[in-house]
Design a protein around this motif. Sequence first.
Motif, PDB file in Angstrom:
ATOM      1  N   PRO A 568      41.553   8.533  78.212  1.00 44.00           N
ATOM      2  CA  PRO A 568      42.894   8.808  78.725  1.00 44.00           C
ATOM      3  C   PRO A 568      43.654   7.533  79.066  1.00 44.00           C
ATOM      4  O   PRO A 568      44.763   7.584  79.564  1.00 44.00           O
ATOM      5  CB  PRO A 568      42.603   9.617  80.002  1.00 44.00           C
ATOM      6  CG  PRO A 568      41.272   9.133  80.463  1.00 44.00           C
ATOM      7  CD  PRO A 568      40.514   8.662  79.248  1.00 44.00           C
ATOM      8  N   MET A 569      43.010   6.395  78.796  1.00 42.49           N
ATOM      9  CA  MET A 569      43.641   5.090  79.052  1.00 42.49           C
ATOM     10  C   MET A 569      43.190   4.110  77.995  1.00 42.49           C
ATOM     11  O   MET A 569      42.054   4.178  77.523  1.00 42.49           O
ATOM     12  CB  MET A 569      43.167   4.542  80.404  1.00 42.49           C
ATOM     13  CG  MET A 569      44.182   4.596  81.505  1.00 42.49           C
ATOM     14  SD  MET A 569      43.648   3.671  82.955  1.00 42.49           S
ATOM     15  CE  MET A 569      44.821   2.322  82.910  1.00 42.49           C
ATOM     16  N   THR A 570      44.075   3.213  77.648  1.00 47.69           N
ATOM     17  CA  THR A 570      43.775   2.167  76.675  1.00 47.69           C
ATOM     18  C   THR A 570      42.785   1.162  77.254  1.00 47.69           C
ATOM     19  O   THR A 570      42.907   0.773  78.413  1.00 47.69           O
ATOM     20  CB  THR A 570      45.086   1.433  76.320  1.00 47.69           C
ATOM     21  OG1 THR A 570      46.010   2.398  75.811  1.00 47.69           O
ATOM     22  CG2 THR A 570      44.858   0.340  75.312  1.00 47.69           C
ATOM     23  N   PHE A 571      41.823   0.740  76.446  1.00 44.94           N
ATOM     24  CA  PHE A 571      40.880  -0.315  76.860  1.00 44.94           C
ATOM     25  C   PHE A 571      41.313  -1.631  76.204  1.00 44.94           C
ATOM     26  O   PHE A 571      41.215  -1.771  74.987  1.00 44.94           O
ATOM     27  CB  PHE A 571      39.459   0.043  76.410  1.00 44.94           C
ATOM     28  CG  PHE A 571      38.738   0.993  77.320  1.00 44.94           C
ATOM     29  CD1 PHE A 571      39.355   2.138  77.807  1.00 44.94           C
ATOM     30  CD2 PHE A 571      37.417   0.753  77.693  1.00 44.94           C
ATOM     31  CE1 PHE A 571      38.682   3.021  78.650  1.00 44.94           C
ATOM     32  CE2 PHE A 571      36.732   1.624  78.528  1.00 44.94           C
ATOM     33  CZ  PHE A 571      37.365   2.755  79.015  1.00 44.94           C
ATOM     34  N   PRO A 572      41.762  -2.593  76.999  1.00 46.52           N
ATOM     35  CA  PRO A 572      42.213  -3.859  76.405  1.00 46.52           C
ATOM     36  C   PRO A 572      41.043  -4.728  75.960  1.00 46.52           C
ATOM     37  O   PRO A 572      39.898  -4.492  76.353  1.00 46.52           O
ATOM     38  CB  PRO A 572      42.970  -4.520  77.562  1.00 46.52           C
ATOM     39  CG  PRO A 572      42.365  -3.961  78.801  1.00 46.52           C
ATOM     40  CD  PRO A 572      41.896  -2.565  78.461  1.00 46.52           C
ATOM     41  N   LEU A 604      49.478 -15.336  69.639  1.00 42.44           N
ATOM     42  CA  LEU A 604      48.886 -16.254  68.673  1.00 42.44           C
ATOM     43  C   LEU A 604      47.368 -16.246  68.773  1.00 42.44           C
ATOM     44  O   LEU A 604      46.666 -16.486  67.801  1.00 42.44           O
ATOM     45  CB  LEU A 604      49.381 -17.682  68.938  1.00 42.44           C
ATOM     46  CG  LEU A 604      50.845 -17.956  68.609  1.00 42.44           C
ATOM     47  CD1 LEU A 604      51.186 -19.401  68.931  1.00 42.44           C
ATOM     48  CD2 LEU A 604      51.134 -17.655  67.129  1.00 42.44           C
ATOM     49  N   ASP A 605      46.877 -15.967  69.954  1.00 45.16           N
ATOM     50  CA  ASP A 605      45.447 -16.164  70.195  1.00 45.16           C
ATOM     51  C   ASP A 605      44.667 -14.859  70.319  1.00 45.16           C
ATOM     52  O   ASP A 605      43.498 -14.872  70.671  1.00 45.16           O
ATOM     53  CB  ASP A 605      45.251 -16.996  71.467  1.00 45.16           C
ATOM     54  CG  ASP A 605      45.961 -16.394  72.668  1.00 45.16           C
ATOM     55  OD1 ASP A 605      46.725 -15.420  72.482  1.00 45.16           O
ATOM     56  OD2 ASP A 605      45.752 -16.879  73.786  1.00 45.16           O
ATOM     57  N   MET A 606      45.300 -13.743  70.032  1.00 49.24           N
ATOM     58  CA  MET A 606      44.604 -12.468  70.227  1.00 49.24           C
ATOM     59  C   MET A 606      45.370 -11.352  69.524  1.00 49.24           C
ATOM     60  O   MET A 606      46.596 -11.396  69.461  1.00 49.24           O
ATOM     61  CB  MET A 606      44.581 -12.176  71.728  1.00 49.24           C
ATOM     62  CG  MET A 606      43.820 -10.942  72.086  1.00 49.24           C
ATOM     63  SD  MET A 606      43.663 -10.802  73.852  1.00 49.24           S
ATOM     64  CE  MET A 606      42.785 -12.310  74.213  1.00 49.24           C
ATOM     65  N   PRO A 607      44.663 -10.375  68.992  1.00 54.48           N
ATOM     66  CA  PRO A 607      45.394  -9.254  68.378  1.00 54.48           C
ATOM     67  C   PRO A 607      46.221  -8.499  69.419  1.00 54.48           C
ATOM     68  O   PRO A 607      45.917  -8.543  70.608  1.00 54.48           O
ATOM     69  CB  PRO A 607      44.274  -8.357  67.847  1.00 54.48           C
ATOM     70  CG  PRO A 607      43.045  -9.179  67.848  1.00 54.48           C
ATOM     71  CD  PRO A 607      43.216 -10.229  68.893  1.00 54.48           C
ATOM     72  N   ASN A 608      47.223  -7.773  68.967  1.00 56.55           N
ATOM     73  CA  ASN A 608      47.955  -6.860  69.859  1.00 56.55           C
ATOM     74  C   ASN A 608      47.128  -5.623  70.186  1.00 56.55           C
ATOM     75  O   ASN A 608      47.304  -5.010  71.224  1.00 56.55           O
ATOM     76  CB  ASN A 608      49.227  -6.353  69.166  1.00 56.55           C
ATOM     77  CG  ASN A 608      50.364  -7.353  69.241  1.00 56.55           C
ATOM     78  OD1 ASN A 608      50.209  -8.440  69.785  1.00 56.55           O
ATOM     79  ND2 ASN A 608      51.507  -6.976  68.690  1.00 56.55           N
ATOM     80  N   SER A 609      46.286  -5.257  69.241  1.00 57.14           N
ATOM     81  CA  SER A 609      45.625  -3.956  69.361  1.00 57.14           C
ATOM     82  C   SER A 609      44.584  -3.963  70.481  1.00 57.14           C
ATOM     83  O   SER A 609      44.034  -5.005  70.834  1.00 57.14           O
ATOM     84  CB  SER A 609      44.949  -3.591  68.037  1.00 57.14           C
ATOM     85  OG  SER A 609      43.937  -4.535  67.768  1.00 57.14           O
ATOM     86  N   PRO A 610      44.317  -2.777  71.024  1.00 58.32           N
ATOM     87  CA  PRO A 610      43.310  -2.698  72.093  1.00 58.32           C
ATOM     88  C   PRO A 610      41.899  -2.721  71.526  1.00 58.32           C
ATOM     89  O   PRO A 610      41.707  -2.634  70.312  1.00 58.32           O
ATOM     90  CB  PRO A 610      43.599  -1.329  72.719  1.00 58.32           C
ATOM     91  CG  PRO A 610      44.142  -0.514  71.596  1.00 58.32           C
ATOM     92  CD  PRO A 610      44.917  -1.464  70.720  1.00 58.32           C
ATOM     93  N   LYS A 611      40.916  -2.782  72.410  1.00 61.78           N
ATOM     94  CA  LYS A 611      39.524  -2.677  71.964  1.00 61.78           C
ATOM     95  C   LYS A 611      39.232  -1.209  71.640  1.00 61.78           C
ATOM     96  O   LYS A 611      38.657  -0.902  70.603  1.00 61.78           O
ATOM     97  CB  LYS A 611      38.588  -3.181  73.067  1.00 61.78           C
ATOM     98  CG  LYS A 611      37.213  -3.468  72.570  1.00 61.78           C
ATOM     99  CD  LYS A 611      37.210  -4.701  71.676  1.00 61.78           C
ATOM    100  CE  LYS A 611      35.904  -4.810  70.900  1.00 61.78           C
ATOM    101  NZ  LYS A 611      35.977  -5.868  69.890  1.00 61.78           N
ATOM    102  N   PHE A 612      39.642  -0.334  72.549  1.00 61.24           N
ATOM    103  CA  PHE A 612      39.529   1.109  72.302  1.00 61.24           C
ATOM    104  C   PHE A 612      40.864   1.744  72.679  1.00 61.24           C
ATOM    105  O   PHE A 612      41.392   1.491  73.760  1.00 61.24           O
ATOM    106  CB  PHE A 612      38.397   1.728  73.126  1.00 61.24           C
ATOM    107  CG  PHE A 612      37.039   1.169  72.802  1.00 61.24           C
ATOM    108  CD1 PHE A 612      36.397   1.507  71.614  1.00 61.24           C
ATOM    109  CD2 PHE A 612      36.411   0.299  73.676  1.00 61.24           C
ATOM    110  CE1 PHE A 612      35.136   0.983  71.311  1.00 61.24           C
ATOM    111  CE2 PHE A 612      35.155  -0.228  73.378  1.00 61.24           C
ATOM    112  CZ  PHE A 612      34.520   0.115  72.195  1.00 61.24           C
TER     113      PHE A 612
END
Length: 738
Positions: A568-572, A604-612
């Motif tokens: 129910p929540m994004t995992f960064p 620049l140093d990390m994707p936008n997408s979350p881990k989960f």
Amino acid sequence: MKRYLPLALILGISLSASAQDKKIEKKIDSVLKLMTLDEKIGQLNQYTGDRDATGPITNNPNKLKDIRDGKLGSMLNVRGAKETREVQEVAMQSRMKIPLIFGLDVIHGYRVTFPIPLAEAASWDLAEIENGARVAARETAASGVHWTFAPMVDIARDPRWGRVMEGAGEDTYLGSKIAFARVKGFQGKGLGNLDAVMACAKHFAAYGAAIAGRDYNAVDMSEHTLWETYLPPFKAAVDAGAATFMNSFNTLNGIPATGSRYLQRDILKGQWKYQGFVVSDWGSIGEMIAHGYAKDKEQAAELAIKAGSDMDMESRSYLPGLAKLVADKKVPIALIDDAVRRVLRKKFELGLFDDPYRFSDVARQEKEINSAENRKASLTMAEKSIVLLKNEKEILPLSKNLKKIAVIGPLGKSEKDMQGFWSIAWEKDNLISLYQGLKNKVGNQTELLYAKGCELADSSKAGFAEAVAVAKQADVVVMAVGEAFDMSGEAKSRANIHIPGVQEDLIKAIQATGKPVVVLVMAGRPLIFNWTADNVSAIMYTWWLGSEAGNAMANVLYGNYNPSGKLPMTFPRDEGQIPLYYNYLSTGRPAKNDKDTRYRSAYLDMPNSPKFAFGYGLSYTTFDYTDLAVSKTQIKPDEKITVSFTLKNTGKYAGEEVVQLYLQDKFASVVRPVKELKDFQKVMLKAGESKTITFTIDKEKLSFYNQQLKWGAEAGDFKLMIGTASNNIKLEKDFTLL
Ligand code: NOJ
């Protein structure tokens, strides 16, 4: 925009239609007539009991004398049939004999604890969530308590904020549905029934948006975001009939919520015609002094009562401040009367004037508390709350023929931590640890080994060698890592939300043995554990599951329950991405993918997408989505689209899938999110079974708040997306609203 309504209008809406209501209003009139001003103010005053304080106690007056003198309307943190009766007896010695209301933070179960609310939200199972609140209400009411300070319906997009554990996560649609279900669960067939407690929708409003995720911090947000994202779960609570509201500690755009006429008078009691009462949060009226909004307690009392805060929890501002304010003609008596009416109304509805002790029945308490039926409900809820994040190499479900299983990790035998932060009435006899749960399951044919490995949050690796040695003897290692019960909760914000201490190093050491490893993460918030996520084959997020935690985990590990939870929540991936949520607004320079950074809205140093991602969660089986059909691709505002598709269980196990409907308004007069959850269903399918699933899209689902903050849909193109997670859309189709 007009900030508040005229007084007459607010007071004018107090009367409601039914005959029963009219009878109660008449009774309130007759009681009010007999009350002195001091007695009226007493009804607006609430103290904590001496046990279980849930906030800072500033002074300790003679509480019993105040009750006898008619200076108290309610107490929190007094519980138990016997204890509540004793305190109520004192209230019956007061001149007016007005019964007290007893309130308590029953957030996820009473004696039988349930999964933390965020975990329950992961079930996406509204009926089960409602039932969990029902069980909690039965146990609570049987213990002499009339009122729970729940549900917390704050939307939360920042996992650094420790109170994410107490809500339903980041999504407004899911959060609103759950708010409705929880209120219904607590209040059952209605106040007055002996198994119902008053619900309290909190914290009004926007408390979950504390800047930088630091609890109690300021909130600064657009009116648009307030209306569209943060207020709807509160409106859902009103629609479900929530008896009370609690305001919040935070400022909202510079005004303390406790002193906000806009929130309490204009929106809640005005536009939403709310008939219940508003309790302040603990000390929040007095805290307006620390905010620099009131110069002293008297002014704080004036600001709060005018703003619509009806009851003062523990700030000792209404008593004695209000009497002087009325005498000085700074506060009209009509305002006091309106607040008292609201409180008395609930006392009548609860039936307390007929019998002040009706909830304080020791025999009923003994029968209801910790019953087998209640524990069963907690177990079912716990099973449904678990989210399977990864399952490669078919490690899970575990084979029944394993000779040796090693339980390793600081939470392997933990009991208290499984209870989570808000578990006031739990007792040691009703906790099942992971180790105990597995022991109950495997019987004698499988040997259970154990090593703690390390503490939850210190830096010593002294226990690693023993843990590795134990792992080497086992066929499978089940690791129990995460947070202690007091690492997420009120005032439990964390800037670093990686798995604490050396726990991830312990996972690396165990993984290096080459044994199959299953990691169970037990926590009150989304944590970061990138190495584990990338390297360990089987991971389950179990949150804190309550009384039956160990049994639920064992059932899921062995496949007696096929996991069905969805996040129910994004995992960064990293704290630097926070706030990170799936329904962000479209930007002018969207990145096409995680590598697309040149002059893009990207890092620049990390994707936008979350881990989960939000909505993500696996099952032991697999599901196919095919044959999308829509009844129309163009609709007029009064028409509906019926969307259907085939869902097939293509794996070996029976299981539930949460099918999710997202919509995107492709262009509009206010920039819209890239997608928004607008419906979902939890569907059970046997292995090989197919079912046609149907959703209906109407104007309401296409509506949003426009620039004038008017709710409605605009003609134009939309996209519908059906998927298994917010980032895993299986079917999509464009359509047009004419
Ligand atoms: C403060 C918390 O913010 C609130 O949620 C709770 O109900 C009160 N304390 C009472 O314990």
